[in-house]
Design a protein around this motif. Sequence first.
Motif, PDB file in Angstrom:
ATOM      1  N   GLU A  94     -46.388 -61.323   2.434  1.00  0.00           N
ATOM      2  CA  GLU A  94     -46.536 -62.875   2.604  1.00  0.00           C
ATOM      3  C   GLU A  94     -48.092 -63.105   2.003  1.00  0.00           C
ATOM      4  O   GLU A  94     -48.089 -64.260   1.207  1.00  0.00           O
ATOM      5  CB  GLU A  94     -46.939 -62.985   4.194  1.00  0.00           C
ATOM      6  N   ALA A  95     -49.053 -62.319   1.847  1.00  0.00           N
ATOM      7  CA  ALA A  95     -50.290 -62.746   1.040  1.00  0.00           C
ATOM      8  C   ALA A  95     -50.228 -63.012  -0.494  1.00  0.00           C
ATOM      9  O   ALA A  95     -50.608 -63.830  -0.959  1.00  0.00           O
ATOM     10  CB  ALA A  95     -51.341 -61.372   1.148  1.00  0.00           C
ATOM     11  N   ALA A  96     -48.895 -62.109  -0.935  1.00  0.00           N
ATOM     12  CA  ALA A  96     -48.502 -62.499  -2.389  1.00  0.00           C
ATOM     13  C   ALA A  96     -47.933 -63.859  -2.642  1.00  0.00           C
ATOM     14  O   ALA A  96     -47.873 -64.451  -3.696  1.00  0.00           O
ATOM     15  CB  ALA A  96     -47.391 -61.503  -2.820  1.00  0.00           C
ATOM     16  N   LEU A  97     -47.419 -64.461  -1.501  1.00  0.00           N
ATOM     17  CA  LEU A  97     -46.811 -65.973  -1.636  1.00  0.00           C
ATOM     18  C   LEU A  97     -47.728 -67.019  -1.552  1.00  0.00           C
ATOM     19  O   LEU A  97     -47.782 -68.099  -1.946  1.00  0.00           O
ATOM     20  CB  LEU A  97     -45.836 -66.194  -0.318  1.00  0.00           C
ATOM     21  N   VAL A  98     -49.133 -66.531  -1.193  1.00  0.00           N
ATOM     22  CA  VAL A  98     -50.040 -67.815  -1.326  1.00  0.00           C
ATOM     23  C   VAL A  98     -50.784 -67.603  -2.843  1.00  0.00           C
ATOM     24  O   VAL A  98     -51.301 -66.598  -3.182  1.00  0.00           O
ATOM     25  CB  VAL A  98     -50.991 -67.243  -0.345  1.00  0.00           C
ATOM     26  N   HIS A  99     -50.781 -68.904  -3.349  1.00  0.00           N
ATOM     27  CA  HIS A  99     -51.463 -69.068  -4.659  1.00  0.00           C
ATOM     28  C   HIS A  99     -52.749 -68.546  -4.809  1.00  0.00           C
ATOM     29  O   HIS A  99     -53.433 -68.844  -3.810  1.00  0.00           O
ATOM     30  CB  HIS A  99     -50.834 -70.231  -5.394  1.00  0.00           C
ATOM     31  N   ARG A 100     -53.307 -68.378  -5.977  1.00  0.00           N
ATOM     32  CA  ARG A 100     -54.865 -68.113  -6.265  1.00  0.00           C
ATOM     33  C   ARG A 100     -55.482 -69.630  -5.776  1.00  0.00           C
ATOM     34  O   ARG A 100     -56.703 -69.271  -4.972  1.00  0.00           O
ATOM     35  CB  ARG A 100     -54.854 -67.815  -7.508  1.00  0.00           C
ATOM     36  N   ASP A 101     -55.057 -70.653  -5.637  1.00  0.00           N
ATOM     37  CA  ASP A 101     -55.599 -71.944  -5.289  1.00  0.00           C
ATOM     38  C   ASP A 101     -55.386 -72.121  -3.996  1.00  0.00           C
ATOM     39  O   ASP A 101     -55.984 -73.269  -3.398  1.00  0.00           O
ATOM     40  CB  ASP A 101     -55.256 -73.068  -6.031  1.00  0.00           C
ATOM     41  N   GLY A 102     -54.811 -71.255  -3.171  1.00  0.00           N
ATOM     42  CA  GLY A 102     -54.649 -71.263  -1.766  1.00  0.00           C
ATOM     43  C   GLY A 102     -53.341 -72.433  -1.352  1.00  0.00           C
ATOM     44  O   GLY A 102     -53.141 -72.664  -0.188  1.00  0.00           O
ATOM     45  N   THR A 103     -52.357 -72.564  -2.097  1.00  0.00           N
ATOM     46  CA  THR A 103     -51.156 -73.205  -1.967  1.00  0.00           C
ATOM     47  C   THR A 103     -50.135 -72.247  -1.560  1.00  0.00           C
ATOM     48  O   THR A 103     -49.910 -71.148  -2.327  1.00  0.00           O
ATOM     49  CB  THR A 103     -50.740 -74.104  -3.217  1.00  0.00           C
ATOM     50  N   VAL A 104     -49.230 -72.775  -0.950  1.00  0.00           N
ATOM     51  CA  VAL A 104     -47.864 -72.146  -0.752  1.00  0.00           C
ATOM     52  C   VAL A 104     -46.812 -73.403  -0.857  1.00  0.00           C
ATOM     53  O   VAL A 104     -46.712 -74.338  -0.220  1.00  0.00           O
ATOM     54  CB  VAL A 104     -47.859 -71.638   0.676  1.00  0.00           C
ATOM     55  N   VAL A 105     -45.841 -73.053  -1.747  1.00  0.00           N
ATOM     56  CA  VAL A 105     -44.687 -73.984  -2.096  1.00  0.00           C
ATOM     57  C   VAL A 105     -43.493 -73.498  -1.317  1.00  0.00           C
ATOM     58  O   VAL A 105     -43.159 -72.263  -1.759  1.00  0.00           O
ATOM     59  CB  VAL A 105     -44.676 -74.278  -3.584  1.00  0.00           C
ATOM     60  N   VAL A 106     -42.811 -74.170  -0.725  1.00  0.00           N
ATOM     61  CA  VAL A 106     -41.565 -73.460  -0.098  1.00  0.00           C
ATOM     62  C   VAL A 106     -40.415 -73.702  -0.888  1.00  0.00           C
ATOM     63  O   VAL A 106     -40.000 -74.725  -1.562  1.00  0.00           O
ATOM     64  CB  VAL A 106     -41.096 -74.713   1.254  1.00  0.00           C
ATOM     65  N   ASP A 107     -39.896 -72.398  -1.251  1.00  0.00           N
ATOM     66  CA  ASP A 107     -38.817 -72.172  -2.192  1.00  0.00           C
ATOM     67  C   ASP A 107     -37.868 -71.170  -1.778  1.00  0.00           C
ATOM     68  O   ASP A 107     -36.825 -70.678  -2.264  1.00  0.00           O
ATOM     69  CB  ASP A 107     -39.332 -71.773  -3.467  1.00  0.00           C
ATOM     70  N   GLY A 108     -37.874 -70.906  -0.236  1.00  0.00           N
ATOM     71  CA  GLY A 108     -36.718 -69.993   0.468  1.00  0.00           C
ATOM     72  C   GLY A 108     -37.366 -69.572   1.497  1.00  0.00           C
ATOM     73  O   GLY A 108     -38.399 -70.322   2.213  1.00  0.00           O
ATOM     74  N   PRO A 109     -36.532 -68.852   2.385  1.00  0.00           N
ATOM     75  CA  PRO A 109     -36.872 -68.383   3.873  1.00  0.00           C
ATOM     76  C   PRO A 109     -38.384 -67.944   4.142  1.00  0.00           C
ATOM     77  O   PRO A 109     -38.862 -68.465   4.944  1.00  0.00           O
ATOM     78  CB  PRO A 109     -35.615 -67.314   4.228  1.00  0.00           C
ATOM     79  N   ALA A 110     -38.786 -66.902   3.085  1.00  0.00           N
ATOM     80  CA  ALA A 110     -40.091 -66.631   3.464  1.00  0.00           C
ATOM     81  C   ALA A 110     -41.211 -67.212   3.320  1.00  0.00           C
ATOM     82  O   ALA A 110     -42.102 -67.355   4.071  1.00  0.00           O
ATOM     83  CB  ALA A 110     -40.392 -65.226   2.246  1.00  0.00           C
TER      84      ALA A 110
END
Length: 481
Positions: free
Chosen positions: A45-61
């Motif tokens: 999950e932590a790997a899904l958080v970009h360095r600038d703190g964003t998360v972009v929905v592109d799948g179930p996870a």
Amino acid sequence: MTTARLPDGFRVTLGDDVRRRAGTAGGESLLGTVPPRLLHLTAAEAALVHRDGTVVVDGPATRRLARALLDAGLAHPTGPQPGAPTPDRVAVVVPVRDRPLERLLAALAAGPRLGGLVVVDDGSADPAPLARAVAEAGGALVRHPEPRGPAAARNTGLAAVRRGGPSGTPFVAFLDSDVVPAPDWLTPLLEHLADPAVALVAPRVTALHPEAGGLVGAYEALRSSLDLGTAPAPVGPHGAVSYVPGAAMLLRVAAVDGPAFDEDLHVAEDVDLLRRLDSGGWVARYEPAAQVAHDHRVAPTTWLRRKLFYGTGDARLARRHPGSAPLLTMTPAAAAVCAALIAPRRATAAVAAVAAAASTVRLARRLPRLRSPYRAAALLTAFEVVGGLWQAATALGRTGWPIAAVAALASRRARRLVAVVTVAEGLADWWQHRDRAPDARLPLPGYLLLHRVDDVAYGTGVWVGMVGERTLAPLRLRLRR
């Protein structure tokens, strides 16, 4: 957790108050400070958080992670969002009585093309000028022969939209007649409605004339109860933003069955709507990137009457929504520290120290996935204690001022405590709000005086409401773990 499905491409960003802490096995923990909250992330999950703190929905996870962050109040939507409604799907409803509308109508005309405009004349003494203005703006006018209040007027406008007056408008923006929306006010609000869980979103309400109105005008520009600050937030009874004003809000029509506002309420009907949406599983959000200016009431007597009037709504809300907004909500550790300051004895200081230490140890044992669980637990406990002290200081000078006044008359120690707490709270409040309106000019002594008058007027209204409703519910205290 909210179950509504976020669309692909939906973007959220961690809040400015969120601190990232390394966890075990490559995981991470997110610590929010206002209010204190903590969320563990696995390494994946932590790997899904970009360095600038964003998360972009592109799948179930990423969809699950973005929803968890939103539900925890640790992240906020950041547009542009895919599938966000366009302004032509919004009908604007304006309740008005004996007020000119030309300023508001001109501001709406300068903005994006809307899906419709419904003006509800709530029993104006002379309806002719209003009818002409609405006709020139191309809107629909509905009239109440007798005044029924803003809640009823908004409901009448909503019913007109539902009857199909303006077509294709599944969203309604309620705007009071004394506001002036910025040209781009609607787009940031509509971005939130790409999330199907969001029922209501509200803009920041600033002062229309921050440089006018004397000392009261300057104070309102800095400290108006309509202006909820510069940080986006979910809206809920125990969060950083507990309400948004009905002066400007955007509603998903499908989120309410029948009338949106309780017509028996002539104050706090907007907060009542928020509490009902919350209990129904809907989400409300505050978006300061969208701004609407308000023509504040700055005549001293009118200002005082308004503050007192607002306070009378607390008792009715407490009856309708038990437990949703107690006077104080704090942990036992915070309560013990408050007690130690009120009654400074070795025994109370020892109890406070033991309570804080026990809270830290108990919390640390629940944080095994952190590399430094005791450090994080101590930080969370400290945030809780500081938050509890702030609540207590605010309550002392606001709803609790009659109790504080009686105690000060009876005890020299109480007089010193009340004096120190009220001055310290006033200074902290000034520091927090001093930059909200750069054009407002208000010396610190003037701010402190008006802040205290503001609190006493509102607190008096709370007591008037409690007498009328025959309840002490607004004085309720709640301890939580």
